[in-house]
Write a protein that holds these residues in place. Structure first.
Motif, mmCIF file in Angstrom:
data_model
loop_
_atom_site.group_PDB
_atom_site.id
_atom_site.type_symbol
_atom_site.label_atom_id
_atom_site.label_comp_id
_atom_site.label_asym_id
_atom_site.label_seq_id
_atom_site.Cartn_x
_atom_site.Cartn_y
_atom_site.Cartn_z
ATOM 1 N N ASP A 82 0.625 -1.075 0.165
ATOM 2 C CA ASP A 82 -0.094 -0.377 -0.442
ATOM 3 C C ASP A 82 0.872 1.304 0.017
ATOM 4 O O ASP A 82 0.798 2.515 -0.963
ATOM 5 N N PRO A 112 1.938 -11.843 3.218
ATOM 6 C CA PRO A 112 1.498 -10.634 4.314
ATOM 7 C C PRO A 112 1.834 -9.633 5.508
ATOM 8 O O PRO A 112 2.422 -10.755 6.687
ATOM 9 N N TYR A 213 -12.565 -6.072 8.511
ATOM 10 C CA TYR A 213 -12.267 -6.011 7.244
ATOM 11 C C TYR A 213 -13.918 -4.771 6.908
ATOM 12 O O TYR A 213 -13.795 -4.360 6.235
ATOM 13 N N GLN A 217 -13.523 -1.888 4.717
ATOM 14 C CA GLN A 217 -13.727 -1.841 3.038
ATOM 15 C C GLN A 217 -15.085 -0.342 2.829
ATOM 16 O O GLN A 217 -14.393 -0.102 1.542
ATOM 17 N N ALA A 220 -12.348 1.372 1.263
ATOM 18 C CA ALA A 220 -11.457 0.988 0.141
ATOM 19 C C ALA A 220 -11.745 1.147 -1.218
ATOM 20 O O ALA A 220 -10.072 1.365 -1.609
ATOM 21 N N TYR A 226 -6.204 -2.998 1.801
ATOM 22 C CA TYR A 226 -6.686 -4.353 3.137
ATOM 23 C C TYR A 226 -7.152 -5.183 2.184
ATOM 24 O O TYR A 226 -8.382 -5.372 1.309
ATOM 25 N N ARG A 227 -6.540 -6.297 2.981
ATOM 26 C CA ARG A 227 -7.595 -7.570 2.449
ATOM 27 C C ARG A 227 -8.292 -8.598 3.997
ATOM 28 O O ARG A 227 -7.536 -7.919 4.994
ATOM 29 N N PHE A 229 -8.079 -10.668 7.401
ATOM 30 C CA PHE A 229 -6.855 -11.760 7.712
ATOM 31 C C PHE A 229 -6.878 -12.088 9.275
ATOM 32 O O PHE A 229 -7.103 -11.231 9.357
ATOM 33 N N VAL A 246 -7.401 -7.311 9.279
ATOM 34 C CA VAL A 246 -7.089 -6.964 7.644
ATOM 35 C C VAL A 246 -5.252 -7.217 7.630
ATOM 36 O O VAL A 246 -4.652 -7.088 8.740
ATOM 37 N N ASN A 295 0.123 -8.601 -9.435
ATOM 38 C CA ASN A 295 -0.688 -7.230 -8.970
ATOM 39 C C ASN A 295 0.242 -6.853 -7.766
ATOM 40 O O ASN A 295 -0.433 -6.241 -7.229
#
Ligand code: GLU
Length: 315
Positions: A82, A112, A213, A217, A220, A226-227, A229, A246, A295
């Motif tokens: 990020d 991660p 999340y 989000q 977002a 962010y994912r 986690f 996250v 990505n």
């Protein structure tokens, strides 16, 4: 005189073998995960005798590493995906808003980095919203952690001014403040099992605070990295429940100016070496050549491009 000439002749002969490229890899705090990973990378590179002398330096983290690559103080560094994106685009966080760093290149995605929000048990912190009015270590100066802390507070409608104290110190000092009862909680964005969190769990009664999340989000569009986690129960002593949080991803970066050969040879010395994954459990568990170039938030370094092409993981 004769001896001096002989010495000079010997030096001239030794010349090509002495040609060395010096690479300093910016990492993070000694109790984080960047530091042992960067140290391990440097060791494998030095052992491979490829004309590169590598060393790892302890730093404030992602933001510092990127700025130091830009200024030429570092040739490589580890940083969050990020933060690398915000730097390259010159957007989104105060550190890089309107001040793009175009000289960073990607070598690969590593593992991660999970947002850990660690609170002292009994401090009355069960949710992020409970951080209001508390003394909170938000990360070190130059860390990616600080940026994540600000964004997560924002997702819960809080800003730094809602905290009783927003403390910027490195993870070692965060631990000391927690142990002395001078901080109620700390943020740390880093690989699972990071020693700063492990030590907090071993020396204090701690609680990991959930980061939803769904909340993050909502931001977002502004912060799409962010994912969700989960930090499994049992990763840290005394924390038996699973804590939703996250994560972002850690990356190995190089300055655009490092030669393609050096980057390519360093990747061969590390990624191709079966010992690479034993540098750290996070590499063992998460590193995968097939996703290392996927990505990417910034352009690949030409040396890395050559490496991945040869491996058939990019076309
Ligand atoms: N991701 C953290 C940061 O940039 C550092 C993590 C580590 O030291 O392992 O602040």
């Amino acid at each position: 005189m004769r001896r001096r000439l002989l010495f000079l002749a010997a030096l001239a002969l030794a010349g090509p073998a002495l040609a060395q490229t010096f690479i300093t890899i910016g990492s993070g705090s000694t109790t984080g995960v960047y530091f042992p990973v960067a140290t391990g990378i440097a060791r494998l590179v030095n052992d491979a005798n490829i004309g590169v002398r590598a060393n790892a330096r302890s730093t404030g983290g992602s933001v510092f590493n990127i700025n130091a690559i830009a200024s030429g103080e570092l040739q490589m560094g580890l940083a969050q995906n990020d933060i690398a994106y915000y730097a390259y685009q010159g957007c989104c966080i105060p550190a890089f808003d309107g001040r793009a760093v175009r000289s960073i290149r990607a070598v690969g995605i590593l593992y991660p980095e999970v947002v850990h929000v660690v609170a002292r048990a009994g401090a009355g912190i069960n949710t992020i919203a409970d951080l209001r009015g508390k003394r909170v270590v938000i990360g070190d100066v130059g860390s990616g952690t600080e940026q994540n802390a600000r964004q997560i507070l924002e997702a819960y409608g809080l800003s730094l001014s809602d905290l009783r104290e927003a403390i910027r110190v490195n993870p070692n000092n965060a631990l000391a403040l927690m142990q002395d009862g001078r901080a109620d909680a700390f943020f740390f964005t880093g690989g699972l099992g990071a020693s700063v969190v492990g030590q907090a769990a071993q020396t204090l009664r701690i609680q990991l605070v959930e980061v939803e999340y769904r909340r993050v989000q909502e931001l977002a569009r502004k912060y799409p990295f962010y994912r969700a986690f989960n930090i499994d129960g049992g990763v840290y002593r005394g924390v038996d429940v699973t804590t939703p949080s996250v994560a972002v991803l850690s990356m190995w970066l190089a300055a655009e100016g490092v030669s393609a050969d050096v980057v390519y040879n360093m990747m061969k010395a590390t990624f191709d070496n079966p010992e690479f994954k034993s540098i750290h459990p996070n590499l063992q568990r998460f590193f995968n050549l097939n996703t290392a170039a996927r990505n990417l938030p910034i352009p690949l370094h030409p040396g890395a491009e050559r490496y991945y092409r040869e491996k058939g993981v990019i076309r």
